[in-house]
Design a protein around this motif. Sequence first.
Motif, PDB file in Angstrom:
ATOM      1  N   ILE A 251       0.867  -1.172   0.000  1.00  0.00           N
ATOM      2  CA  ILE A 251       0.000   0.000   0.000  1.00  0.00           C
ATOM      3  C   ILE A 251       0.906   1.225   0.000  1.00  0.00           C
ATOM      4  N   LYS A 252       0.715   2.097  -0.970  1.00  0.00           N
ATOM      5  CA  LYS A 252       1.557   3.280  -1.088  1.00  0.00           C
ATOM      6  C   LYS A 252       1.142   4.309  -0.046  1.00  0.00           C
ATOM      7  N   HIS A 253       2.111   4.788   0.714  1.00  0.00           N
ATOM      8  CA  HIS A 253       1.901   5.820   1.720  1.00  0.00           C
ATOM      9  C   HIS A 253       2.657   7.071   1.297  1.00  0.00           C
ATOM     10  N   LEU A 254       2.495   8.129   2.059  1.00  0.00           N
ATOM     11  CA  LEU A 254       3.255   9.345   1.770  1.00  0.00           C
ATOM     12  C   LEU A 254       4.739   9.115   1.967  1.00  0.00           C
ATOM     13  N   VAL A 255       5.090   8.323   2.980  1.00  0.00           N
ATOM     14  CA  VAL A 255       6.489   8.039   3.279  1.00  0.00           C
ATOM     15  C   VAL A 255       6.646   6.527   3.384  1.00  0.00           C
ATOM     16  N   SER A 256       7.628   5.999   2.697  1.00  0.00           N
ATOM     17  CA  SER A 256       7.906   4.575   2.737  1.00  0.00           C
ATOM     18  C   SER A 256       8.922   4.288   3.835  1.00  0.00           C
ATOM     19  N   PHE A 257       8.675   3.252   4.627  1.00  0.00           N
ATOM     20  CA  PHE A 257       9.627   2.868   5.682  1.00  0.00           C
ATOM     21  C   PHE A 257      10.988   2.581   5.082  1.00  0.00           C
ATOM     22  N   ARG A 258      11.004   1.789   4.042  1.00  0.00           N
ATOM     23  CA  ARG A 258      12.266   1.381   3.416  1.00  0.00           C
ATOM     24  C   ARG A 258      13.043   2.602   2.915  1.00  0.00           C
ATOM     25  N   ASP A 259      12.366   3.482   2.198  1.00  0.00           N
ATOM     26  CA  ASP A 259      13.041   4.643   1.624  1.00  0.00           C
ATOM     27  C   ASP A 259      13.536   5.605   2.699  1.00  0.00           C
ATOM     28  N   SER A 260      12.724   5.804   3.726  1.00  0.00           N
ATOM     29  CA  SER A 260      13.144   6.737   4.781  1.00  0.00           C
ATOM     30  C   SER A 260      14.342   6.197   5.550  1.00  0.00           C
ATOM     31  N   GLN A 261      14.377   4.884   5.784  1.00  0.00           N
ATOM     32  CA  GLN A 261      15.512   4.314   6.501  1.00  0.00           C
ATOM     33  C   GLN A 261      16.769   4.279   5.634  1.00  0.00           C
ATOM     34  N   LEU A 262      16.595   4.044   4.332  1.00  0.00           N
ATOM     35  CA  LEU A 262      17.755   4.111   3.443  1.00  0.00           C
ATOM     36  C   LEU A 262      18.326   5.524   3.422  1.00  0.00           C
TER      37      LEU A 262
ATOM     38  N   LEU B  57     -10.910  -8.381   2.594  1.00  0.00           N
ATOM     39  CA  LEU B  57     -10.039  -7.214   2.794  1.00  0.00           C
ATOM     40  C   LEU B  57      -8.766  -7.320   1.960  1.00  0.00           C
ATOM     41  N   LEU B  58      -8.124  -8.485   2.009  1.00  0.00           N
ATOM     42  CA  LEU B  58      -6.885  -8.668   1.237  1.00  0.00           C
ATOM     43  C   LEU B  58      -7.139  -8.586  -0.261  1.00  0.00           C
ATOM     44  N   ASP B  59      -8.257  -9.165  -0.725  1.00  0.00           N
ATOM     45  CA  ASP B  59      -8.576  -9.081  -2.145  1.00  0.00           C
ATOM     46  C   ASP B  59      -8.799  -7.636  -2.574  1.00  0.00           C
ATOM     47  N   GLU B  60      -9.442  -6.858  -1.709  1.00  0.00           N
ATOM     48  CA  GLU B  60      -9.680  -5.440  -2.015  1.00  0.00           C
ATOM     49  C   GLU B  60      -8.359  -4.668  -2.060  1.00  0.00           C
ATOM     50  N   ILE B  61      -7.458  -4.947  -1.123  1.00  0.00           N
ATOM     51  CA  ILE B  61      -6.160  -4.250  -1.081  1.00  0.00           C
ATOM     52  C   ILE B  61      -5.317  -4.617  -2.295  1.00  0.00           C
ATOM     53  N   GLU B  62      -5.296  -5.883  -2.642  1.00  0.00           N
ATOM     54  CA  GLU B  62      -4.480  -6.338  -3.764  1.00  0.00           C
ATOM     55  C   GLU B  62      -5.116  -6.046  -5.110  1.00  0.00           C
ATOM     56  N   GLY B  63      -6.372  -5.603  -5.105  1.00  0.00           N
ATOM     57  CA  GLY B  63      -7.043  -5.254  -6.349  1.00  0.00           C
ATOM     58  C   GLY B  63      -7.584  -6.444  -7.109  1.00  0.00           C
ATOM     59  N   LYS B  64      -7.724  -7.592  -6.470  1.00  0.00           N
ATOM     60  CA  LYS B  64      -8.253  -8.773  -7.155  1.00  0.00           C
ATOM     61  C   LYS B  64      -9.736  -8.617  -7.456  1.00  0.00           C
ATOM     62  N   THR B  65     -10.500  -8.198  -6.457  1.00  0.00           N
ATOM     63  CA  THR B  65     -11.934  -8.007  -6.655  1.00  0.00           C
ATOM     64  C   THR B  65     -12.323  -6.629  -6.164  1.00  0.00           C
ATOM     65  N   LYS B  66     -13.344  -6.101  -6.753  1.00  0.00           N
ATOM     66  CA  LYS B  66     -13.852  -4.793  -6.362  1.00  0.00           C
ATOM     67  C   LYS B  66     -15.251  -5.011  -5.801  1.00  0.00           C
ATOM     68  N   GLU B  67     -15.454  -4.571  -4.569  1.00  0.00           N
ATOM     69  CA  GLU B  67     -16.754  -4.749  -3.936  1.00  0.00           C
ATOM     70  C   GLU B  67     -17.711  -3.692  -4.470  1.00  0.00           C
ATOM     71  N   THR B  68     -18.860  -4.131  -4.953  1.00  0.00           N
ATOM     72  CA  THR B  68     -19.845  -3.206  -5.494  1.00  0.00           C
ATOM     73  C   THR B  68     -20.734  -2.697  -4.368  1.00  0.00           C
ATOM     74  N   PHE B  69     -21.601  -1.777  -4.715  1.00  0.00           N
ATOM     75  CA  PHE B  69     -22.515  -1.217  -3.727  1.00  0.00           C
ATOM     76  C   PHE B  69     -23.435  -2.300  -3.173  1.00  0.00           C
ATOM     77  N   PHE B  70     -23.913  -3.187  -4.038  1.00  0.00           N
ATOM     78  CA  PHE B  70     -24.859  -4.213  -3.595  1.00  0.00           C
ATOM     79  C   PHE B  70     -24.195  -5.277  -2.717  1.00  0.00           C
ATOM     80  N   THR B  71     -22.948  -5.653  -3.035  1.00  0.00           N
ATOM     81  CA  THR B  71     -22.268  -6.630  -2.169  1.00  0.00           C
ATOM     82  C   THR B  71     -21.931  -5.993  -0.827  1.00  0.00           C
TER      83      THR B  71
END
Length: 157
Positions: free
Chosen positions: A25-36, A134-148
């Motif tokens: 998940i893209k954030h404003l600041v990446s842990f990896r980049d900030s520590q590097l 939740l994981l499917d939504e984060i990874e973009g596998k499935t998109k939950e519609t209004f009805f679901t």
Amino acid sequence: MSSTAVREAAVQLVKTLQKFPQERIKHLVSFRDSQLERFKPIAGLETTGTDSTKKPTLSDIKDIINRTSGPLGLQKDLLKKVQEALPQEQFTAQTIEEQNKSLNNIMSNKYKTYYDVGNKLYEPQGNPLYYKRLLDEIEGKTKETFFTALRTVVFGK
């Protein structure tokens, strides 16, 4: 401790940080980049990606504050408070090695396997597909519609 030991420990930490995976998940600041960015100067390595549109680093801000008597119209008492609040990092080889060990533990999922919680937590009886959705939504596998989403709210599944 000598500065060469600190530098060698920082080089090892930078190598470990470069192996650290990018965040899903893209954030404003990446842990990896900030520590590097934090440990490359200690390791004596060049920081990458220095373009003119980049935000100033903490060391740049410290440098501006230390060079001027009152930058940006700050009052002297406020300037003194800011200088006292800035963190003064003093690294030893031991502290950097401890951070490297902790980072290796995180990358190897040591504590996830040591404190295994089992399926009771991952698939609760009331809503066994909750975390999978939740994981499917984060990874973009499935998109939950209004009805679901409405079905989930009304029926709980």
